[in-house]
Design a protein around this motif. Structure first.
Motif, PDB file in Angstrom:
ATOM      1  N   VAL A  38       2.399   3.030  -6.176  1.00  0.00           N
ATOM      2  CA  VAL A  38       2.152   2.101  -5.069  1.00  0.00           C
ATOM      3  C   VAL A  38       2.785   0.749  -5.405  1.00  0.00           C
ATOM      4  CG1 VAL A  38       0.357   0.851  -3.812  1.00  0.00           C
ATOM      5  CG2 VAL A  38       0.066   3.286  -4.318  1.00  0.00           C
ATOM      6  N   ALA A  42       0.813  -1.216   0.000  1.00  0.00           N
ATOM      7  CA  ALA A  42       0.000   0.000   0.000  1.00  0.00           C
ATOM      8  C   ALA A  42       0.848   1.268   0.000  1.00  0.00           C
ATOM      9  CB  ALA A  42      -0.940   0.012   1.199  1.00  0.00           C
ATOM     10  N   LEU A  43       2.178   1.118   0.125  1.00  0.00           N
ATOM     11  CA  LEU A  43       3.074   2.266   0.136  1.00  0.00           C
ATOM     12  C   LEU A  43       3.755   2.422  -1.214  1.00  0.00           C
ATOM     13  CD1 LEU A  43       4.752   1.832   3.635  1.00  0.00           C
ATOM     14  CD2 LEU A  43       2.696   3.142   3.050  1.00  0.00           C
ATOM     15  N   THR A  44       4.263   3.611  -1.480  1.00  0.00           N
ATOM     16  CA  THR A  44       4.947   3.850  -2.739  1.00  0.00           C
ATOM     17  C   THR A  44       6.327   3.204  -2.738  1.00  0.00           C
ATOM     18  OG1 THR A  44       6.029   5.892  -2.047  1.00  0.00           O
ATOM     19  CG2 THR A  44       3.779   6.083  -2.959  1.00  0.00           C
TER      20      THR A  44
END
Length: 237
Positions: free
Chosen positions: A133, A92-94
């Protein structure tokens, strides 16, 4: 000279099921060591125990200090970083956020910035996708991210658990070329669990063969390449 990593009488498992039954293993400074074994031999359990993700008994010494009871973040701070099986990116993070998490144990802002630029040079696709993401990357791109993130802590020892799993041959060859350069240029020692035994042995100095949680044999990479039984079981020829 003492080894960089020294594992002695290591036992670990899940609940009441013991998987490792007294493993002895070592990795020297700047060395590349490969662990081979069939499914269920205990390879991933070994990597999880060394990296502090799984409770264990016995001794795990790194750079002369006992780390066997350390939590994962303390193992990373000591200089050991893991690329887990299945990549394990924070989906869910870049890309950039994932890389910064890899440097969480560091406090040198300028060095972190320099390392970000370095790994973006090594893996240009990550630079192109740094605001994307991680969960939307291809499998190969996620594996590049997992390797780069693990290296953001500047480890002395990099553990890689099946980094070729599910990837196209070209991507695997490129990743192994990067690992070879990392070892040659920075002196980072490597402990590899790998299904692509042919590529792994081409990179390795020494090999351990695990069978049902025990070391069945160990020796130089050339000895294993020349062993007919090992070739049939792990190299496919």
């Amino acid at each position: 000279m003492s080894p960089l990593l020294a594992v002695e009488r290591l036992m670990a498992g899940y609940g009441q099921a013991r998987v490792l039954h007294g493993i002895d293993l070592h990795v020297d400074e700047r060395e590349v060591v490969v662990v081979l074994g069939a499914n269920g031999a205990g390879k991933t359990t070994l990597m999880r125990a060394i990296s502090g993700l799984l409770p264990s008994t016995g001794s795990i010494r790194f750079a002369g200090a006992e780390i066997g009871s350390h939590r994962p973040e303390k193992v990373v701070a000591a200089g050991v970083s893991l690329v887990p099986q299945g990549r394990g990116t924070f989906s869910a993070l870049t890309v950039l956020e994932n890389l910064r998490i890899g440097a969480a144990v560091r406090r040198d802002a300028a060095g972190i910035t320099a390392d970000l630029e370095h790994w973006f040079d090594v893996f240009p696709v990550l630079n192109e996708r740094k605001a994307q993401v991680a969960g939307t990357l291809s499998g190969g791109e996620q594996q590049m991210l997992a390797v780069a993130r693990a290296l953001m802590s500047r480890p002395k020892l990099l553990l890689c658990d099946e980094i070729s799993l599910g990837l196209a041959p070209k991507v695997v060859a490129d990743l192994f070329a990067v690992l070879g350069r990392i070892n040659a240029e920075s002196g980072t020692a490597l402990l590899l669990v790998e299904q692509n035994a042919d590529l792994a042995l081409a990179l390795a100095n020494r090999v351990y063969l695990l069978e049902v949680g025990r070391v069945a044999s160990t020796g130089g990479a050339d000895e294993f390449r020349d062993n007919d039984a090992v070739r049939r079981a792990y190299l496919g020829y």
